[in-house]
Every structure is written in C-alpha cells, then in structure tokens.
Scaffold this active site. Sequence first.
Site, short mmCIF file in Angstrom:
data_model
loop_
_atom_site.label_atom_id
_atom_site.label_comp_id
_atom_site.label_asym_id
_atom_site.label_seq_id
_atom_site.Cartn_x
_atom_site.Cartn_y
_atom_site.Cartn_z
N GLU A 175 33.24 -28.57 2.86
CA GLU A 175 34.41 -28.41 2.21
C GLU A 175 34.65 -29.42 1.22
O GLU A 175 35.37 -29.06 0.18
CB GLU A 175 35.54 -28.97 3.20
CG GLU A 175 35.75 -27.92 4.52
CD GLU A 175 35.89 -26.46 3.98
OE1 GLU A 175 36.56 -26.30 3.16
OE2 GLU A 175 35.39 -25.71 4.63
N ASP B 206 26.92 -25.12 0.17
CA ASP B 206 26.03 -25.17 1.19
C ASP B 206 24.92 -26.08 0.89
O ASP B 206 24.49 -27.13 1.61
CB ASP B 206 25.25 -23.94 1.83
CG ASP B 206 26.06 -23.12 2.50
OD1 ASP B 206 27.25 -23.39 3.13
OD2 ASP B 206 25.76 -21.82 2.90
#
Length: 481
Positions: free
Chosen positions: A132, A200
């Site tokens: 996040e 990621d």
Amino acid sequence: MLFKRMLLCCVMLSTTFIPAQAKSNFELPDLGTSALQALPLEKERAIGEVMMMQVRGTSPVVDDPVLNEYLSTLGNTLVSHANDVRFPFSFFLINNPEINAFAFYGGHVGVHTGLIAQADNESQLASVIGHEIAHVTQRHLARRLQQQQDNSGLTIAGMIAGLLATLVSPDAGLAIISGTQTQSALSQLTHSRGAEQEADRIGMRTLYDAGFDPKESGEFLTKLSAQLRYKQKPPVFLLTHPLPQSRVSDVRLRAQQYESRQYTDSLSFQLAKARIIARYGSDSEHAENEFRKLLKHNSFGDTSALRYGLALTLIDQKKYKEAKPLLDDLLDASPDNLFYLDTLTDYYVGLGQPQKAVEYLAPFHQLRPNNQVVTLNYAHAAIEAKQYDLAKDLLRSFALEKPDHFLAKQLLTDTYKQQDDKAAYHEANADLMAQVGAYMKAADEVQKALNFIEPDEAIKQKRLKALLAQYRAMQKELARM
C-alpha cells in the site's frame, strides 16, 4: 480502557499489498512526473484530508490507542525504508472482519482488523502494508486521475466519492458503482495490472529492507488465491487488487531473488492479533473458549498472547477474579508493556476502582508523557475517578504534541461535559464535528458556545466569532471541491 465502545463510523479506500528490498539491479520505477502535473502534492494532501474526514464520519474507525500505536510503529518502520516518500504517512484501523487494506491520497493507509486477525505472521501483514505504501509513493491514484481527466462522463468529485466507497467496502461499493455509473467509472476502482506489479516489486524491496521475510508476500497471495476456490465471491481485498495467477507466480519468483531469512514475529504483533480476536471478532464468551482451547494445546513455548487474549475476554465479561491472576503474571514478566497497562486500566475501571489506575499509571506518564497509550489511559482513569482537572491538564498537554488525535478530543470533550463547562464543551464538540467534515454542525456548536460566554469575556467572544467564520468558510470551500 474499553475503546471498542468508542468506535467512530467512517468511510475509506482500499488498495493493494506487499513487501521490501532486493539485492541486485532492479530498475528504478517511473516516479510519476506526469502525475505531479495532474495533481500537485499539496492538492493531493488536501484531497487526502477531505477523504479522511469522510472515512472517519462514515466507517467504523477503531480508536484503540494500543492497536493504533502498534500499527503506526509497523507502518512507519516500513516507510523509513521506502523510497520517494514525499509526505508523512498515517495509518488507521477499520473494524471489519474481511482481509483488506487500502491507501489513498496524501499517505493515508487503512487496514481492516480482519487482515491482522487472519495474517499467518507479521511478515504477511507487513507485506500488505508495504504494498500500500508503494501505491502512494508511486502516485498510482494520481496517475489514474490524469488518465481520466479527458473523460467528460466523470468528475473528480464523483471519482473520489466512488474511490472512497469502494476502497473501504469494495463489495458494497462496486455494486453501487456498477448500478449507477459507467464502466469507465468502474475501472477507476481497481488498480491496473501494471500498478499492481510495480507496487509488488517496490513493496517487496521495502519489506526486505525493513527486515521482514519477503517470501511471505507470495505466501499471502497464495492464501488469497486459494480462498477463491472455496468462496462464491472473492475476498474483499481482491475486488480492488486484481490477482491473475501470473501475479502470484511473479511475486514468488521475485522473492527468491532475495537472501533467505527467518523472521520471528514480535510479541506486539501477537498481542495485537489476540486483542483483535478478543474485542473486534466474535463475542467475548466465544473468544474465551477459543483462547482456552489454544492454551490447552499450546502448553510449550511463549503463551503470553493467548493469556493476554483470555484476560481481555474475562474482563469484558466482568469475570475480574479470573482475569487478575493472568494479568498479574503478564505484568510481572513485562511491567511496562503497553498492552498490559491498557488492560490493567480496564480492570480497575471495571471494578469501580479507577483511583488505583490513576496511581498506577502516574509514574509511567512521568517517563513517557507523550505516549498515547499511557496518557489516554491515565486521562480516562482520571475522568472515571472524577479528577477532571487532572484529565484536562493531561489532554491539553497531549494536544500540543498530537493536535489531531481524535480520541483525545473525545475525552477532553467528555471532561468539559462532566465539569459542566458548557462553553468549553460546545467548542470542543465543534472541533470533533470539524474533524469529520461536518462544518455546519461545528458552526452550530460554536454558536452554542457563544451563548455561554459572559459579556465581559471579549477575547473569548472574538476568538469564537473568528472560529465561527472559519467553519462557515470551510463549509463553502468543501462544497467547491
């Protein structure tokens, strides 16, 4: 203290997941200069503040100092190892059993209680938060805003409202959006595959640099992917975070590029998980039975978190005699543990002996005067002991360090009410209303405060009238956004 009772409804956003650093030559990401052109940093921060107001006003934000302290510490540890951080981050909890996390403009990161409760270990939780953080540092929402600025069917205000509704509660939000807006609007609510891959990759680098186990990012995605096979609808997290099988494979392969490491969960993670299960999961009686079963089958190793969870459930059921030996043993082993100090306050307040909590916490406050767990428990105990001047002094001093702390504002408002200081009460209540964006209600509260100001208190009258004008102006400004 039983902060569970003080949950505030709020609305939020949801984003993605993941981790930390690599050992070789990953390419640096595009830092999003085009996003800077579409949405300047100051405007992004302003939009983020407005969205946070809406979240706090419409979703079950958890105002629990112990959990907030843990989450903020973990989140800021990850931020300290991230690149391209342009402003301070803030982390908060939503009381929701679903696995989910999200981030939005201005560095606000929300985590569902269900994510902590269901994470197998601390590295998995950290991988989601790191992911996040990467969405924020790479300004993925700002880029998306730029991509849609030529779409006449969408307004910025409408898109922000849709993002909020769907990121906080994706399953409900998507149903609303799909029924009332275009497919173009719907596409705004999920990150692109490219954004997910970037988050990621960068998140894993952050995870590794912060000392966590990068392979757990892949384990977390595998866990979510497995849930798809057994549920009619996907986990909430996946509604805004696409998960093709290729992404799972890519994350697992990327983790193998990092040096293998073993990470032992912190006691704070274990205690946070136990606290959520005890107070934000099932009812206390069911949670008590679960902790007893786990203790029976886990007679070896450290059982502190299980005993702590059991003590919480007993206190919440007013089984104080059973809870006290557990709590005494925990405090003997770790007398300055914030989780235990908070629960001891619950114990004494529940027994109707808040003065004992006041006396116990006083020396801890001298050592840690700005710690939210110590100070707010101390103030809460003082209020219960009818030591209102002490509570007021504690909270006013704390506000100098953390002026936007919502629970501290609630406690101070309650203190003024107990003292029957009507002018101060209505002014403090106006501050609470303003923090959730209810500026008209805040203005009404200031007007009520003015009614209790004496004619000879000219300075107070002038200050409150200026505040009244400010709230009215802010309401107009909010309407323009």
